[in-house]
Design an enzyme around this catalytic site. Structure first.
Site, PDB file in Angstrom:
ATOM      1  N   ASP A 220       2.545 -14.086   2.731  1.00  0.00           N
ATOM      2  CA  ASP A 220       1.607 -13.516   2.496  1.00  0.00           C
ATOM      3  C   ASP A 220       0.857 -13.694   0.659  1.00  0.00           C
ATOM      4  O   ASP A 220       1.893 -13.536  -0.304  1.00  0.00           O
ATOM      5  CB  ASP A 220       1.122 -12.921   3.141  1.00  0.00           C
ATOM      6  N   HIS A 252      -5.475  -9.528   2.820  1.00  0.00           N
ATOM      7  CA  HIS A 252      -4.383 -10.339   4.023  1.00  0.00           C
ATOM      8  C   HIS A 252      -3.060 -10.500   4.007  1.00  0.00           C
ATOM      9  O   HIS A 252      -2.786  -9.017   5.224  1.00  0.00           O
ATOM     10  CB  HIS A 252      -5.029 -11.377   3.775  1.00  0.00           C
ATOM     11  N   SER A 408      -5.417 -16.566  11.303  1.00  0.00           N
ATOM     12  CA  SER A 408      -4.026 -15.597  10.644  1.00  0.00           C
ATOM     13  C   SER A 408      -4.025 -14.684  11.425  1.00  0.00           C
ATOM     14  O   SER A 408      -3.024 -13.872  11.060  1.00  0.00           O
ATOM     15  CB  SER A 408      -4.905 -14.949   9.419  1.00  0.00           C
TER      16      SER A 408
END
Length: 472
Positions: A220, A252, A408
């Protein structure tokens, strides 16, 4: 009559002076059409907290808020009336921005090129930008910069001539799969979405009940390990860059990591707070607008996780198909690694995205709290399973928590479920885990496996039940 006409002229003149000033400030102050603050790919770490929100002390997946569904409110709670509903065309402004690249314009990545072939290429003007021996591929991967004026197809053809056994592709880019989409619960009424699928409460996720949890991996963006939800986590963060490129943002990666292993008493409690998480940051900031990971770095990151004996890998990212990425993932699956990937947020008519569409990968789509599919989720025969992915409450990048939306944030639910299945039975392989998960779903689409929901929505109530009974 003359007096009325003179008064009308006077008022018209005043409005000509005041109207531009009012309309200049009105959108910023009054705009009721602006979406609530959602997780997105902003280039400033502005999601530092939910500003108090409505999370309460226990946290959970719900929306923070200081807005109603209609007009915005001031601090006293009084709605502010918008006299001028016109607002700047933000969509047009975004469309005017240059599109992000799908691949590096002048790079080829390859494996299976011997020293002699590399020497020939360098004499022809190819530059070796990077080379890495990868155990998962039993060989070296090379990143080559093309000579000026050489096209990507021409370069691949030339490499094939002098190294017939080489495998090559362009250096594709991959993006995190989150969006600024409004999930429709800005009023603070979102339920805890893990409860929608009967996720076991943290006190029940003990080794005695579920078995020893396997090591989980994720690839990530950067992560903030000092976030309250992650400070006490069994978390290892590995960066693979050399510092020469802009670091990726932390929104994120921090959100996904906390959703997996966030402390149960934090504002962003995780699904498996006791698990060990190995996180690899394979992304770089591009044009101050987005985080991108190259295929070369993605392959390196997968190799790192393989060397750490990770059994489950969460990939909340997507991009084009790439031969070397596909080969690496196929090797991992053959070695009994469970790979879970988000299907992507490009819309139901978009072509499949990867790695979710590769054989052996568990492809996860997102649903909202009404069990409707997330409207921007990719669809297709490769979709395996659905999980909550709209307004999922998890960590912000600096502190606190916010609702996040995108496939996600659905993928970690399935990664965590796969980890619990392995805790119960470590001998399970990728296909066996897929089969077990397919039996733990609620079929809400067309009968059987369908291109929207896959097998259906994950139902997590029985994840540890059989193991607990077996120990009693």
């Amino acid at each position: 009559m003359k007096h009325r006409f003179a008064r009308w002229l006077h008022l018209t003149a005043m409005m000509a002076v005041l109207l531009p000033a009012i309309t200049l400030f009105a959108p910023a102050v009054f705009d009721p059409l602006a979406p609530p603050a959602m997780a997105d790919d902003d280039d400033d770490d502005d999601d530092s907290d939910d500003n108090g929100g409505s999370a309460g002390a226990s946290g959970g997946e719900r929306s923070g808020g200081g807005e109603t569904q209609g007009n915005r409110v001031n601090r006293s709670g009084t709605p502010l009336i918008n006299l001028f509903r016109q607002r700047p065309d933000r969509t047009a402004a975004r469309s005017a921005e240059p599109a992000l690249p799908l691949q590096a314009p002048d790079e080829i990545i390859a494996t299976g090129i011997d020293a002699s072939a590399l020497a020939t290429l360098t004499t022809e003007g190819y530059a070796i930008a990077e080379r890495q021996v990868l155990s998962v591929l039993d060989g070296e991967v090379v990143r080559l910069i093309l000579p000026s004026g050489t096209g990507l197809n021409e370069a691949q053809a030339r490499i094939g001539e002098i190294a017939p056994t080489a495998e090559t592709d362009v250096n594709h880019f991959y993006r995190p799969e989150q969006t600024a989409e409004d999930g429709g619960c800005a009023d603070g009424t979102c339920p805890l979405v893990r409860n929608l699928i009967g996720w076991p409460e943290a006190p029940l996720l003990t080794e005695d009940r579920c078995g020893p949890l396997p090591r989980i991996g994720m690839i990530d963006t950067a992560i903030n390990p000092d976030h309250d939800a992650l400070r006490s986590a069994r978390l290892t963060v590995i960066g693979i860059g050399d510092g020469s490129l802009p670091a990726s943002s932390r929104q994120h990666g921090t959100a996904v990591a906390a959703l997996l292993v966030g402390a149960k008493d934090s504002r962003a409690p995780g699904l498996l707070p006791g698990s060990e998480l190995i996180a690899v940051d394979a992304f770089r900031r591009v044009s101050k607008r987005a985080d991108l990971a190259s295929a070369f770095d993605l392959v390196k990151a997968l190799d790192i996780l393989a060397s750490r004996e990770v059994r489950v890998i969460n990939l909340s990212l997507s991009g084009p198909t790439n031969r070397l990425v596909e080969r690496t993932i196929a090797r991992l699956v053959d070695n009994r690694t469970i790979i879970v990937a988000a299907v992507g947020n490009h819309g139901p008519k978009a072509p499949p995205l990867y790695p979710a569409a590769y054989a052996g990968v568990i492809a996860v789509t997102a649903i909202d709290r009404r069990f409707g599919v997330f409207r921007r989720a990719n669809q297709g025969p490769h979709v395996d399973i659905a999980a909550p992915g709209v307004n999922v409450w998890t960590a912000a990048s600096v502190a606190g928590a916010r609702p996040k939306t995108g496939t996600s944030f659905a993928a970690p639910f399935v990664s965590a479920a796969a980890a619990l299945l392995l805790a119960r039975d470590p001998g399970l392989g990728p296909q066996e885990v897929k089969t077990a998960l397919s039996a733990m779903t609620r079929d809400i689409g067309l009968p059987g496996k369908d291109p929207v929901f896959g097998w259906g929505v994950l139902e997590a109530q029985g994840l540890c039940a059989d193991h607990a009974i077996g120990r009693e």
